[in-house]
Design a protein around this motif. Structure first.
Motif, short mmCIF file in Angstrom:
data_model
loop_
_atom_site.label_atom_id
_atom_site.label_comp_id
_atom_site.label_asym_id
_atom_site.label_seq_id
_atom_site.Cartn_x
_atom_site.Cartn_y
_atom_site.Cartn_z
N UNK A 262 0.82 -1.15 0.02
CA UNK A 262 0.12 -0.01 0.09
C UNK A 262 0.93 1.13 -0.20
N UNK A 263 1.79 1.28 0.85
CA UNK A 263 2.79 2.42 0.77
C UNK A 263 3.57 2.48 -0.34
N UNK B 208 4.55 11.28 4.88
CA UNK B 208 4.86 10.12 5.71
C UNK B 208 3.79 9.61 6.38
N UNK B 209 3.53 8.29 6.03
CA UNK B 209 2.46 7.36 7.10
C UNK B 209 2.82 7.15 8.45
N UNK B 210 1.91 7.38 9.31
CA UNK B 210 2.29 6.75 10.69
C UNK B 210 1.81 5.47 10.87
N UNK B 211 2.69 4.49 11.44
CA UNK B 211 2.19 3.27 11.84
C UNK B 211 1.89 2.88 13.01
N UNK B 212 0.79 2.28 13.14
CA UNK B 212 0.19 1.85 14.36
C UNK B 212 0.05 0.30 14.45
N UNK B 213 0.85 -0.34 15.46
CA UNK B 213 0.94 -1.69 15.44
C UNK B 213 -0.26 -2.23 16.60
N UNK B 214 -1.24 -2.98 15.92
CA UNK B 214 -2.25 -3.20 16.47
C UNK B 214 -2.20 -4.91 16.94
N UNK C 222 9.87 -1.58 13.34
CA UNK C 222 11.27 -1.44 12.65
C UNK C 222 11.34 -2.52 11.42
N UNK C 223 10.61 -3.51 11.59
CA UNK C 223 10.83 -4.39 10.16
C UNK C 223 10.25 -3.76 9.14
N UNK C 224 9.03 -3.03 9.22
CA UNK C 224 8.67 -2.34 8.07
C UNK C 224 9.17 -1.13 7.85
N UNK C 225 9.70 -0.22 8.80
CA UNK C 225 10.41 0.68 8.57
C UNK C 225 11.74 0.62 7.66
N UNK D 187 13.21 4.56 0.24
CA UNK D 187 13.88 5.50 0.59
C UNK D 187 13.33 6.61 1.50
N UNK D 188 12.35 5.88 2.31
CA UNK D 188 11.62 6.72 3.17
C UNK D 188 11.70 6.05 4.63
N UNK D 189 11.51 6.99 5.75
CA UNK D 189 11.40 6.65 6.98
C UNK D 189 10.00 6.90 7.50
N UNK D 190 9.33 5.84 8.12
CA UNK D 190 8.03 5.92 8.30
C UNK D 190 8.06 6.53 9.88
#
Length: 442
Positions: A167-168, A179-185, A198-201, A209-212
């Motif tokens: 999706x990103x 930059x999307x924000x990531x919420x781990x549910x 950290x795995x997704x980032x 080439x981006x940091x989430x």
């Protein structure tokens, strides 16, 4: 129940947030609802747009069953204010908000009527939260692009991370630069939530080439699960309850993140108005694919595709299928998919592989499949292998010994050596030694 119309008007644009995810089942709707209720509980005016394709998904979670949705407004059967539902703490819900996508297909006058009503509505609130449709559909992508902050919900499930990454990647390729924000549910704790992020980032940094941005985590607990079954969100519990308190923490983190972002001059309705005017030249450049020449052809093609997929599902769900039949069907489908290996086809393959239940395989099959996938990966992108050092000559690896078969007993060797002329070459000497007593005597 229908809500009373809010009387306050917010002179500024509301803060707009999209709660989204790469796949279903990550708890996206639960997060959107509990966050909206928490913000409303803090004396904010909050509007929750149910943009999921199930239309009434959000309202059902609070025990409300809408009689009308945005589709009725678009049909001219009622006003937008007539479909708004009100629940605890004055939270307002618009069911069926995914129907706003259809404004692109309406005439200018009708679409302007709907979007003007949405514009007047959203400016009465402090927060407008959209529970988007999951996946890579155009409607969901537009819902993300229409808001100033995308909060992407993921879980520790590897398939969730694969779909979120897809999706990103699609958003970035189609012009989305925020930059999307990531919420781990559904995390087991803070350590696991941070590890999942950290795995997704790391994947985003390496390949995009981006940091989430890390929004935090929501822990897996029985209270939260039961709240969905009981249609009583945890945000209604006392603030001291751990399940409720973590959404207050999420609301605080959301405000911190929003304070770092500039307010957008245009809201959700303004974005959709631009989309309806520009068509394929919308701000999210290539979200909408080129349609066939006429609307009837578009519907016919879509119906045929959906019907074909439905037929396959019905056949394979009817009972055990002959392995050769299954092999033939899916081989042809993969051949069709691979006939045009564009970026979309690659994403379909990636997402499909991520959705498989690999953990159900036996160790032997896992090993066999892993070997095959490594070979396939090497065909796609061969790795440069360092040349292995040549094996040392075998003679260097063996212990030195005297070859009696070639040269006879040692006393014979000594006697032959004494009999040879001083100027004999080494080759002649060796030939005389292995000559079966030729050139010398015992």
């Amino acid at each position: 129940m229908n809500a009373r119309e809010p009387v306050k008007h917010n002179p500024n644009q509301p803060r707009t947030i999209a709660i989204t995810g790469g796949k279903g089942g990550v708890g996206k709707t639960s997060v959107a609802l509990n966050l909206a209720l928490t913000l409303a509980r803090q004396d904010n005016r909050v509007l929750l747009l149910d943009g999921d394709t199930d239309l009434a998904n959000v309202s059902i979670m609070v025990g409300l069953y809408p009689r009308k949705t945005l589709a009725n407004v678009m049909a001219g059967e009622c006003r937008l204010e007539d479909i708004i539902l009100e629940t605890d703490y004055g939270l307002h819900i618009v069911p069926g908000a995914s129907g706003v996508q259809e404004c692109m297909d309406m005439g200018p006058t009708e679409s302007l009527r709907i979007l003007r009503a949405l514009y007047n509505l959203e400016n009465r609130y402090d927060y407008v939260i959209t529970d988007t449709a999951a996946g890579l559909q155009a409607a969901g992508l537009h819902m993300i692009a229409a808001t100033e902050l995308a909060c992407m919900v993921v879980t520790p499930d590897p398939a969730s991370l694969t779909d979120a990454f897809s999706l990103i990647k699609v958003l970035r390729r189609r012009g989305y630069n925020r930059i999307p924000s990531i919420l781990v549910n559904m995390a087991q704790g803070a350590s696991q939530a941070r590890s999942v992020f950290q795995r997704l980032d790391a994947a985003a940094q390496r390949h995009l080439g981006i940091s989430l941005h890390y929004m935090g985590g929501i822990w897996r607990d029985e209270t939260l699960r039961q709240s969905v079954l009981n249609q009583k969100p945890v945000a209604l519990l006392p603030v001291s309850d751990p399940s409720c308190r973590q959404f207050h923490t999420l609301a605080d983190m959301l405000d911190v993140r929003l304070s770092q972002l500039p307010r957008r001059k245009a809201g959700i309705a303004a974005y959709w108005h631009k989309v309806s005017k520009r068509g394929s030249e919308s701000p999210l450049k290539t979200v909408t694919k080129p349609e066939p020449e006429t609307e009837s052809e578009a519907h016919t093609l879509k119906d045929r595709c959906l019907q074909a997929v439905g037929e396959i599902e019905s056949v394979f769900n009817a009972g055990p299928i002959d392995p050769m039949l299954r092999y033939e069907a899916f081989t042809r489908l993969f051949a069709l998919l691979g006939s045009t290996l564009d970026s979309d086809a690659v994403e379909i393959v990636q997402t499909g592989l991520g959705s498989f239940q690999w953990e159900s395989l036996s160790p032997e099959r896992k090993n066999h499949l892993a070997i095959h996938l490594r070979e396939l990966a090497d065909q796609i992108s061969p790795l440069e292998r360092k040349a292995e050092p040549a094996e040392p000559p075998q003679s260097l690896l063996r212990e030195p010994f005297y070859d009696r078969i070639s040269f006879g007993e040692q006393d014979r060797l000594v006697r032959v050596l004494k009999e040879q002329p001083a100027d004999i070459s080494l080759d002649q000497l060796l030939r005389s030694l292995s000559g079966n007593d030729q050139g010398g005597s015992r």
